[in-house]
Design a protein around this motif. Structure first.
Motif, PDB file in Angstrom:
ATOM      1  N   LYS A   9       6.528  -4.265   4.044  1.00  0.00           N
ATOM      2  CA  LYS A   9       5.279  -3.539   4.277  1.00  0.00           C
ATOM      3  C   LYS A   9       4.161  -3.970   3.341  1.00  0.00           C
ATOM      4  O   LYS A   9       3.002  -3.611   3.570  1.00  0.00           O
ATOM      5  CB  LYS A   9       5.509  -2.034   4.092  1.00  0.00           C
ATOM      6  CG  LYS A   9       6.113  -1.373   5.305  1.00  0.00           C
ATOM      7  CD  LYS A   9       6.079   0.128   5.167  1.00  0.00           C
ATOM      8  CE  LYS A   9       6.735   0.773   6.371  1.00  0.00           C
ATOM      9  NZ  LYS A   9       7.001   2.187   6.148  1.00  0.00           N
ATOM     10  N   HIS A  10       4.487  -4.672   2.247  1.00  0.00           N
ATOM     11  CA  HIS A  10       3.465  -4.954   1.230  1.00  0.00           C
ATOM     12  C   HIS A  10       3.174  -6.425   0.995  1.00  0.00           C
ATOM     13  O   HIS A  10       2.085  -6.756   0.530  1.00  0.00           O
ATOM     14  CB  HIS A  10       3.862  -4.309  -0.105  1.00  0.00           C
ATOM     15  CG  HIS A  10       3.782  -2.823  -0.080  1.00  0.00           C
ATOM     16  ND1 HIS A  10       4.832  -2.049   0.316  1.00  0.00           N
ATOM     17  CD2 HIS A  10       2.760  -1.967  -0.356  1.00  0.00           C
ATOM     18  CE1 HIS A  10       4.470  -0.768   0.267  1.00  0.00           C
ATOM     19  NE2 HIS A  10       3.224  -0.695  -0.125  1.00  0.00           N
ATOM     20  N   THR A  11       4.118  -7.304   1.239  1.00  0.00           N
ATOM     21  CA  THR A  11       3.877  -8.710   0.928  1.00  0.00           C
ATOM     22  C   THR A  11       2.834  -9.272   1.893  1.00  0.00           C
ATOM     23  O   THR A  11       3.019  -9.229   3.108  1.00  0.00           O
ATOM     24  CB  THR A  11       5.193  -9.510   1.047  1.00  0.00           C
ATOM     25  OG1 THR A  11       6.155  -8.901   0.201  1.00  0.00           O
ATOM     26  CG2 THR A  11       4.989 -10.956   0.619  1.00  0.00           C
ATOM     27  N   PRO A  30       3.427  -3.611   9.579  1.00  0.00           N
ATOM     28  CA  PRO A  30       2.115  -3.099   9.183  1.00  0.00           C
ATOM     29  C   PRO A  30       2.187  -1.933   8.190  1.00  0.00           C
ATOM     30  O   PRO A  30       2.984  -1.011   8.352  1.00  0.00           O
ATOM     31  CB  PRO A  30       1.496  -2.640  10.510  1.00  0.00           C
ATOM     32  CG  PRO A  30       2.206  -3.427  11.551  1.00  0.00           C
ATOM     33  CD  PRO A  30       3.600  -3.640  11.033  1.00  0.00           C
ATOM     34  N   HIS A  31       1.341  -2.019   7.171  1.00  0.00           N
ATOM     35  CA  HIS A  31       1.280  -0.983   6.138  1.00  0.00           C
ATOM     36  C   HIS A  31       0.424   0.189   6.628  1.00  0.00           C
ATOM     37  O   HIS A  31      -0.554  -0.024   7.333  1.00  0.00           O
ATOM     38  CB  HIS A  31       0.672  -1.588   4.863  1.00  0.00           C
ATOM     39  CG  HIS A  31       0.720  -0.670   3.696  1.00  0.00           C
ATOM     40  ND1 HIS A  31      -0.191   0.339   3.512  1.00  0.00           N
ATOM     41  CD2 HIS A  31       1.594  -0.593   2.657  1.00  0.00           C
ATOM     42  CE1 HIS A  31       0.119   0.992   2.397  1.00  0.00           C
ATOM     43  NE2 HIS A  31       1.191   0.447   1.862  1.00  0.00           N
ATOM     44  N   PRO A  32       0.738   1.438   6.260  1.00  0.00           N
ATOM     45  CA  PRO A  32      -0.110   2.575   6.624  1.00  0.00           C
ATOM     46  C   PRO A  32      -1.535   2.420   6.083  1.00  0.00           C
ATOM     47  O   PRO A  32      -1.743   1.778   5.050  1.00  0.00           O
ATOM     48  CB  PRO A  32       0.578   3.774   5.946  1.00  0.00           C
ATOM     49  CG  PRO A  32       1.949   3.333   5.659  1.00  0.00           C
ATOM     50  CD  PRO A  32       1.911   1.851   5.483  1.00  0.00           C
ATOM     51  N   ALA A  36      -3.792   9.227   2.194  1.00  0.00           N
ATOM     52  CA  ALA A  36      -2.739   9.436   1.198  1.00  0.00           C
ATOM     53  C   ALA A  36      -2.021   8.146   0.803  1.00  0.00           C
ATOM     54  O   ALA A  36      -1.437   8.074  -0.280  1.00  0.00           O
ATOM     55  CB  ALA A  36      -1.722  10.446   1.727  1.00  0.00           C
ATOM     56  N   HIS A  37      -2.048   7.151   1.673  1.00  0.00           N
ATOM     57  CA  HIS A  37      -1.298   5.917   1.439  1.00  0.00           C
ATOM     58  C   HIS A  37      -2.009   4.780   2.154  1.00  0.00           C
ATOM     59  O   HIS A  37      -2.036   4.737   3.385  1.00  0.00           O
ATOM     60  CB  HIS A  37       0.141   6.079   1.962  1.00  0.00           C
ATOM     61  CG  HIS A  37       1.032   4.925   1.644  1.00  0.00           C
ATOM     62  ND1 HIS A  37       2.233   4.719   2.292  1.00  0.00           N
ATOM     63  CD2 HIS A  37       0.912   3.898   0.755  1.00  0.00           C
ATOM     64  CE1 HIS A  37       2.808   3.631   1.812  1.00  0.00           C
ATOM     65  NE2 HIS A  37       2.024   3.103   0.880  1.00  0.00           N
ATOM     66  N   HIS A  38      -2.618   3.885   1.395  1.00  0.00           N
ATOM     67  CA  HIS A  38      -3.419   2.818   2.011  1.00  0.00           C
ATOM     68  C   HIS A  38      -3.505   1.607   1.080  1.00  0.00           C
ATOM     69  O   HIS A  38      -3.074   1.654  -0.070  1.00  0.00           O
ATOM     70  CB  HIS A  38      -4.823   3.336   2.331  1.00  0.00           C
ATOM     71  CG  HIS A  38      -5.553   3.868   1.133  1.00  0.00           C
ATOM     72  ND1 HIS A  38      -5.503   5.190   0.754  1.00  0.00           N
ATOM     73  CD2 HIS A  38      -6.326   3.245   0.211  1.00  0.00           C
ATOM     74  CE1 HIS A  38      -6.220   5.356  -0.338  1.00  0.00           C
ATOM     75  NE2 HIS A  38      -6.721   4.196  -0.699  1.00  0.00           N
ATOM     76  N   GLU A  82      -3.476  -4.601  -3.277  1.00  0.00           N
ATOM     77  CA  GLU A  82      -3.128  -3.424  -4.064  1.00  0.00           C
ATOM     78  C   GLU A  82      -2.980  -2.212  -3.152  1.00  0.00           C
ATOM     79  O   GLU A  82      -3.914  -1.840  -2.437  1.00  0.00           O
ATOM     80  CB  GLU A  82      -4.201  -3.131  -5.117  1.00  0.00           C
ATOM     81  CG  GLU A  82      -3.793  -1.992  -6.035  1.00  0.00           C
ATOM     82  CD  GLU A  82      -4.918  -1.565  -6.953  1.00  0.00           C
ATOM     83  OE1 GLU A  82      -4.788  -1.799  -8.165  1.00  0.00           O
ATOM     84  OE2 GLU A  82      -5.930  -1.019  -6.455  1.00  0.00           O
ATOM     85  N   CYS A  83      -1.787  -1.618  -3.206  1.00  0.00           N
ATOM     86  CA  CYS A  83      -1.502  -0.368  -2.501  1.00  0.00           C
ATOM     87  C   CYS A  83      -1.774   0.787  -3.466  1.00  0.00           C
ATOM     88  O   CYS A  83      -1.466   0.689  -4.652  1.00  0.00           O
ATOM     89  CB  CYS A  83      -0.033  -0.363  -2.068  1.00  0.00           C
ATOM     90  SG  CYS A  83       0.547   1.249  -1.500  1.00  0.00           S
ATOM     91  N   ASN A  84      -2.355   1.876  -2.979  1.00  0.00           N
ATOM     92  CA  ASN A  84      -2.700   2.986  -3.883  1.00  0.00           C
ATOM     93  C   ASN A  84      -1.457   3.676  -4.443  1.00  0.00           C
ATOM     94  O   ASN A  84      -1.554   4.357  -5.457  1.00  0.00           O
ATOM     95  CB  ASN A  84      -3.619   4.004  -3.179  1.00  0.00           C
ATOM     96  CG  ASN A  84      -2.898   4.820  -2.128  1.00  0.00           C
ATOM     97  OD1 ASN A  84      -2.141   4.283  -1.339  1.00  0.00           O
ATOM     98  ND2 ASN A  84      -3.144   6.113  -2.102  1.00  0.00           N
ATOM     99  N   ILE A  85      -0.318   3.485  -3.805  1.00  0.00           N
ATOM    100  CA  ILE A  85       0.908   4.104  -4.316  1.00  0.00           C
ATOM    101  C   ILE A  85       1.847   3.070  -4.938  1.00  0.00           C
ATOM    102  O   ILE A  85       2.387   3.271  -6.022  1.00  0.00           O
ATOM    103  CB  ILE A  85       1.659   4.841  -3.181  1.00  0.00           C
ATOM    104  CG1 ILE A  85       0.828   6.055  -2.736  1.00  0.00           C
ATOM    105  CG2 ILE A  85       3.055   5.282  -3.648  1.00  0.00           C
ATOM    106  CD1 ILE A  85       1.434   6.821  -1.579  1.00  0.00           C
ATOM    107  N   HIS A  86       2.003   1.923  -4.277  1.00  0.00           N
ATOM    108  CA  HIS A  86       3.034   0.963  -4.684  1.00  0.00           C
ATOM    109  C   HIS A  86       2.526  -0.203  -5.515  1.00  0.00           C
ATOM    110  O   HIS A  86       3.281  -1.125  -5.813  1.00  0.00           O
ATOM    111  CB  HIS A  86       3.777   0.454  -3.435  1.00  0.00           C
ATOM    112  CG  HIS A  86       4.423   1.547  -2.649  1.00  0.00           C
ATOM    113  ND1 HIS A  86       3.952   2.007  -1.454  1.00  0.00           N
ATOM    114  CD2 HIS A  86       5.524   2.303  -2.941  1.00  0.00           C
ATOM    115  CE1 HIS A  86       4.724   2.997  -1.020  1.00  0.00           C
ATOM    116  NE2 HIS A  86       5.686   3.190  -1.892  1.00  0.00           N
ATOM    117  N   GLY A  87       1.218  -0.208  -5.844  1.00  0.00           N
ATOM    118  CA  GLY A  87       0.688  -1.188  -6.788  1.00  0.00           C
ATOM    119  C   GLY A  87       0.443  -2.568  -6.211  1.00  0.00           C
ATOM    120  O   GLY A  87       0.205  -2.719  -5.015  1.00  0.00           O
TER     121      GLY A  87
HETATM  122 FE   LIG Z   1       2.341   1.189  -0.011  1.00  0.00          FE
END
Ligand SMILES: [Fe+2]
Length: 92
Positions: A9-11, A30-32, A36-38, A82-87
């Protein structure tokens, strides 16, 4: 080893589209793109030098197109996001 669900979901996935257009998609799955999560932003690098950082709006797909008019086949591309939750994550 298979990528984990988080990695899928992140790479960032880089696709050369011709005419100097490079699309970067987050990720294989696809990433959300919710409040809350983007994904905050995506950066593209050419030969280890940053080309540009582009923000991704909440609610829009986590895919963005960069333009490099003088892109050469031998140029090495890398992307970070950069994901707001997962960095921070980067392409391989
Ligand atoms: Fe994420």
């Amino acid at each position: 080893m298979n990528p984990t669900e988080l990695e899928q979901k992140h790479t960032p996935v880089i696709l050369r589209q011709g005419n100097g257009e490079v699309s970067v998609k987050v990720g294989l799955v696809p990433h959300p793109t919710e409040e809350a999560h983007h994904i905050n932003w995506v950066e593209l690098y050419r030969n280890k030098a940053v080309v540009e950082r582009k923000n991704i709006e909440v609610g829009k797909p986590a895919e963005i197109v960069f333009e490099i008019p003088d892109l050469k086949p031998e140029d090495i591309l890398m992307a970070r996001e950069e994901c707001n939750i997962h960095g921070l994550w980067e392409s391989v």
